[in-house]
Design a protein around this motif. Structure first.
Motif, PDB file in Angstrom:
ATOM      1  N   UNK A 105       0.834  -1.209   0.000  1.00  0.00           N
ATOM      2  CA  UNK A 105       0.000   0.000   0.000  1.00  0.00           C
ATOM      3  C   UNK A 105       0.869   1.260   0.000  1.00  0.00           C
ATOM      4  N   UNK A 106       0.435   2.263  -0.724  1.00  0.00           N
ATOM      5  CA  UNK A 106       1.189   3.513  -0.791  1.00  0.00           C
ATOM      6  C   UNK A 106       1.267   4.199   0.573  1.00  0.00           C
ATOM      7  N   UNK A 107       0.317   3.928   1.452  1.00  0.00           N
ATOM      8  CA  UNK A 107       0.371   4.526   2.790  1.00  0.00           C
ATOM      9  C   UNK A 107       1.611   4.062   3.554  1.00  0.00           C
ATOM     10  N   UNK A 108       2.100   2.862   3.264  1.00  0.00           N
ATOM     11  CA  UNK A 108       3.312   2.361   3.913  1.00  0.00           C
ATOM     12  C   UNK A 108       4.568   2.889   3.244  1.00  0.00           C
ATOM     13  N   UNK A 109       4.503   3.061   1.947  1.00  0.00           N
ATOM     14  CA  UNK A 109       5.663   3.535   1.199  1.00  0.00           C
ATOM     15  C   UNK A 109       5.889   5.035   1.390  1.00  0.00           C
ATOM     16  N   UNK A 110       4.794   5.784   1.536  1.00  0.00           N
ATOM     17  CA  UNK A 110       4.879   7.238   1.682  1.00  0.00           C
ATOM     18  C   UNK A 110       4.081   7.698   2.907  1.00  0.00           C
ATOM     19  N   UNK A 111       4.510   7.329   4.104  1.00  0.00           N
ATOM     20  CA  UNK A 111       3.718   7.621   5.306  1.00  0.00           C
ATOM     21  C   UNK A 111       3.535   9.110   5.584  1.00  0.00           C
ATOM     22  N   UNK A 112       4.505   9.938   5.235  1.00  0.00           N
ATOM     23  CA  UNK A 112       4.371  11.376   5.493  1.00  0.00           C
ATOM     24  C   UNK A 112       3.303  11.998   4.591  1.00  0.00           C
ATOM     25  N   UNK A 113       3.237  11.556   3.348  1.00  0.00           N
ATOM     26  CA  UNK A 113       2.181  12.047   2.452  1.00  0.00           C
ATOM     27  C   UNK A 113       0.818  11.530   2.893  1.00  0.00           C
ATOM     28  N   UNK A 114       0.785  10.265   3.298  1.00  0.00           N
ATOM     29  CA  UNK A 114      -0.478   9.685   3.750  1.00  0.00           C
ATOM     30  C   UNK A 114      -1.006  10.430   4.982  1.00  0.00           C
ATOM     31  N   UNK A 115      -0.111  10.859   5.844  1.00  0.00           N
ATOM     32  CA  UNK A 115      -0.508  11.552   7.073  1.00  0.00           C
ATOM     33  C   UNK A 115      -1.229  12.868   6.789  1.00  0.00           C
ATOM     34  N   UNK A 116      -0.977  13.476   5.637  1.00  0.00           N
ATOM     35  CA  UNK A 116      -1.608  14.763   5.324  1.00  0.00           C
ATOM     36  C   UNK A 116      -2.686  14.661   4.257  1.00  0.00           C
ATOM     37  N   UNK A 117      -2.973  13.454   3.789  1.00  0.00           N
ATOM     38  CA  UNK A 117      -3.996  13.325   2.738  1.00  0.00           C
ATOM     39  C   UNK A 117      -5.373  13.654   3.323  1.00  0.00           C
ATOM     40  N   UNK A 118      -6.207  14.229   2.502  1.00  0.00           N
ATOM     41  CA  UNK A 118      -7.534  14.651   2.929  1.00  0.00           C
ATOM     42  C   UNK A 118      -8.493  13.457   3.014  1.00  0.00           C
ATOM     43  N   UNK A 119      -8.420  12.553   2.052  1.00  0.00           N
ATOM     44  CA  UNK A 119      -9.333  11.417   2.005  1.00  0.00           C
ATOM     45  C   UNK A 119      -8.538  10.118   1.844  1.00  0.00           C
ATOM     46  N   UNK A 120      -8.282   9.405   2.950  1.00  0.00           N
ATOM     47  CA  UNK A 120      -7.471   8.183   2.848  1.00  0.00           C
ATOM     48  C   UNK A 120      -8.152   7.054   2.080  1.00  0.00           C
ATOM     49  N   UNK A 121      -9.449   7.154   1.858  1.00  0.00           N
ATOM     50  CA  UNK A 121     -10.149   6.078   1.138  1.00  0.00           C
ATOM     51  C   UNK A 121     -10.415   6.422  -0.321  1.00  0.00           C
TER      52      UNK A 121
END
Length: 124
Positions: A105-121
């Motif tokens: 999952x991209x959330x694991x590869x790019x955790x800093x970007x995932x932390x600021x995303x507006x809609x994780x789904x």
């Protein structure tokens, strides 16, 4: 070694009975397989109308409902472990949460970007 590991292995002093948690997960994964394949008739139409409401199975975060539905939601991690994705038009693949890019999952590869995303789904 975990004592529960021996419970189902007669060669290690167990009774040869699989643990109920493993059996339940295996049975629930079989139902999930049918849902993902669209093989369900009336019961699947009910699930789609009541819980999914046009969303892919793993995009639905509704955790209230029947015991069956709660059981499916409880094994989301196991479901994701066994899935392979074909993107197609992207309408059933979650951009951040599904392992559609190099089996991670991209959330694991790019955790800093995932932390600021507006809609994780968000879908691909």
């Amino acid at each position: 070694m975990n004592p529960d590991e021996n419970a189902h292995d007669p060669d290690r002093g167990g009774l040869g009975i699989p643990t109920s948690r493993r059996m339940n997960v295996a049975l629930m994964l079989r139902w999930v397989w049918r849902i993902l394949r669209g093989d369900g008739g009336l019961w699947l139409q009910l699930l789609e109308a009541k819980y999914l409401q046009g969303q892919p199975l793993l995009a639905c975060s509704l955790s209230v409902g029947s015991e069956f539905w709660k059981s499916i939601q409880a094994i989301e991690g196991e479901i994701r472990l066994g899935l392979r994705f074909s993107i197609g038009n992207g309408s059933g693949t979650q951009f951040w949460l599904d392992p559609w890019f190099e089996d991670e999952p991209l959330r694991l590869r790019f955790p800093r970007l995932f932390a600021i995303c507006v809609d994780p789904t968000i879908l691909v």
